[in-house]
Design a protein around this motif. Structure first.
Motif, PDB file in Angstrom:
ATOM      1  N   VAL A  86       0.869  -1.182   0.000  1.00 41.92           N
ATOM      2  CA  VAL A  86       0.000   0.000   0.000  1.00 41.92           C
ATOM      3  C   VAL A  86       0.902   1.227   0.000  1.00 41.92           C
ATOM      4  N   ASN A  87       0.892   1.952  -1.104  1.00 37.70           N
ATOM      5  CA  ASN A  87       1.708   3.157  -1.226  1.00 37.70           C
ATOM      6  C   ASN A  87       0.958   4.362  -0.693  1.00 37.70           C
ATOM      7  N   ASN A  88       1.638   5.099   0.183  1.00 36.60           N
ATOM      8  CA  ASN A  88       1.019   6.272   0.785  1.00 36.60           C
ATOM      9  C   ASN A  88       2.137   7.158   1.321  1.00 36.60           C
ATOM     10  N   ALA A  89       1.894   8.444   1.364  1.00 41.12           N
ATOM     11  CA  ALA A  89       2.816   9.410   1.982  1.00 41.12           C
ATOM     12  C   ALA A  89       2.003  10.649   2.271  1.00 41.12           C
ATOM     13  N   GLY A  90       2.583  11.568   3.007  1.00 39.32           N
ATOM     14  CA  GLY A  90       1.873  12.806   3.275  1.00 39.32           C
ATOM     15  C   GLY A  90       1.587  13.545   1.970  1.00 39.32           C
ATOM     16  N   GLY A  91       0.508  14.297   1.962  1.00 34.51           N
ATOM     17  CA  GLY A  91       0.169  15.074   0.771  1.00 34.51           C
ATOM     18  C   GLY A  91       0.953  16.376   0.738  1.00 34.51           C
ATOM     19  N   PRO A  92       1.188  16.939  -0.462  1.00 37.34           N
ATOM     20  CA  PRO A  92       1.895  18.215  -0.571  1.00 37.34           C
ATOM     21  C   PRO A  92       1.076  19.351   0.039  1.00 37.34           C
ATOM     22  N   PRO A  93       1.745  20.442   0.414  1.00 35.61           N
ATOM     23  CA  PRO A  93       1.010  21.577   1.009  1.00 35.61           C
ATOM     24  C   PRO A  93       0.168  22.311  -0.032  1.00 35.61           C
ATOM     25  N   PRO A  94      -0.892  23.002   0.430  1.00 41.46           N
ATOM     26  CA  PRO A  94      -1.676  23.838  -0.490  1.00 41.46           C
ATOM     27  C   PRO A  94      -0.917  25.124  -0.812  1.00 41.46           C
ATOM     28  N   GLY A  95      -1.409  25.860  -1.788  1.00 40.52           N
ATOM     29  CA  GLY A  95      -0.789  27.150  -2.098  1.00 40.52           C
ATOM     30  C   GLY A  95      -1.088  27.605  -3.511  1.00 40.52           C
ATOM     31  N   ASN A  96      -0.352  28.636  -3.900  1.00 38.44           N
ATOM     32  CA  ASN A  96      -0.487  29.237  -5.229  1.00 38.44           C
ATOM     33  C   ASN A  96       0.755  28.881  -6.031  1.00 38.44           C
ATOM     34  N   PHE A  97       0.575  28.409  -7.252  1.00 42.14           N
ATOM     35  CA  PHE A  97       1.735  27.910  -7.997  1.00 42.14           C
ATOM     36  C   PHE A  97       2.774  29.001  -8.254  1.00 42.14           C
ATOM     37  N   ARG A  98       2.372  30.255  -8.162  1.00 36.84           N
ATOM     38  CA  ARG A  98       3.338  31.342  -8.361  1.00 36.84           C
ATOM     39  C   ARG A  98       4.355  31.412  -7.227  1.00 36.84           C
ATOM     40  N   ASP A  99       3.994  30.801  -6.108  1.00 38.68           N
ATOM     41  CA  ASP A  99       4.918  30.829  -4.958  1.00 38.68           C
ATOM     42  C   ASP A  99       5.819  29.595  -4.915  1.00 38.68           C
ATOM     43  N   TRP A 100       5.585  28.632  -5.773  1.00 34.67           N
ATOM     44  CA  TRP A 100       6.346  27.389  -5.682  1.00 34.67           C
ATOM     45  C   TRP A 100       7.580  27.433  -6.560  1.00 34.67           C
ATOM     46  N   GLU A 101       8.689  26.982  -5.976  1.00 35.46           N
ATOM     47  CA  GLU A 101       9.947  26.902  -6.713  1.00 35.46           C
ATOM     48  C   GLU A 101      10.151  25.470  -7.186  1.00 35.46           C
TER      49      GLU A 101
END
Ligand code: NAP
Length: 259
Positions: A86-101
């Motif tokens: 069973v593959n699982n991991a924490g989900g990525p954080p929410p946000g605005n794609f303009r802030d993501w590097e």
């Protein structure tokens, strides 16, 4: 219904809490020998003890970050030949794609696409040799209906889904199935922290935000980790050998499509 998987070795990732724990509990109840992985030792040991007490199953706890090479090696050292993954991991954080590097995207792809693919690569040929294997990837309904603030999740999980669609058709002739479970809103720490963040962002009370989210769902409630685990156990059953490459939505009917 006897699911026919008693004695099978199950490796359940990210399983000290929430949906992963629900899957581990259901597989242990079916008589699987379960290995659970999470990063924080305290809650992990508590979960292992609770699953043992509830089911009588053999449960091994591995404190490791499943998104790292060392973490995956530790998990596979404890459970070298899983029949069920069973593959699982924490989900990525929410946000605005303009802030993501670039690093934010790489972290999301590493956790929610590359990690499950590398674990499948490590175990799938052994499953094929033994003539039995079940892989269940916990993804999200964001794969079918993207959630605007969860762009990292929408993108990384869609990548995994595309890869699985191909591989699942290659392995099924060997009785090795690969499916994805797509949760909608389930009552877990992850959902609760999302509701807290929404309440803060919208300057509303947590109660108001929770109630609005609950009543927006056709079932008028959130799902439980237990019912998620039961769906996972069925996909891992001997009887589910003709189900592969599917994206099963568990969301109380929230996804509005006819199919
Ligand atoms: P949760 O209740 O917060 O539980 C997450 C579990 O994963 C914990 O046991 C956590 O333990 C473990 N974990 C997190 N990162 C890990 C890592 N790198 N290595 C090993 N273990 C790790 O979350 P959940 O609600 O069950 O969510 C599970 C997955 O489903 C997430 O990817 C989430 O985005 C997705 N999902 C959830 C919902 C929902 O409504 N609940 C909806 C859609 C999608 P440690 O922190 O100690 O490692």
């Amino acid at each position: 219904m006897d699911l026919g998987i008693a004695g099978k070795a199950a490796l359940v990732c990210a399983a000290s809490k929430g949906l992963g724990r629900g899957c581990a509990m259901a597989l242990a109840r079916e008589g699987c020998v379960v290995t659970i992985v999470a990063r924080t030792p305290g809650p992990l040991e508590t979960a292992a003890a609770e699953i043992r007490a509830a089911t009588g199953a053999t449960v091994t706890a591995v404190a490791a970050d499943i998104t790292t090479d060392a973490g995956r090696a530790a998990a596979l050292a404890a459970c070298p030949t899983p029949d069920i993954l069973v593959n699982n991991a924490g989900g990525p954080p929410p946000g605005n794609f303009r802030d993501w590097e670039r690093e934010d995207w790489l972290a999301a792809v590493e956790a929610n696409m590359i990690t499950p693919i590398l674990l499948i690569k490590a175990v799938v040929d052994g499953m094929i040799e033994r003539g039995f294997g079940r892989v269940v990837n916990i993804t999200s309904t964001s794969v079918k209906a993207p959630i605007p603030i969860l762009g990292l999740s929408n993108g990384a999980r869609a990548g995994l889904t595309g890869f699985i669609a191909g591989l699942a058709r290659e392995t099924v002739r060997h009785n090795v199935t690969i499916n994805n479970l797509l949760p909608g809103p389930f009552d877990t720490d992850r959902l609760r922290s999302t509701l807290v963040a929404t309440a803060k962002a919208q300057n509303l009370s947590l109660e108001a935000v929770t109630e609005a989210r609950r009543t927006a769902n056709p079932a008028q409630r959130f799902g439980t980790a237990e019912e998620f685990g039961d769906a996972c156990a069925y996909l891992c059953s001997a009887q589910a050998s003709y189900i592969t490459g599917q994206n099963m939505v568990l969301d109380g009917g929230a996804y509005p499509g006819t199919m």
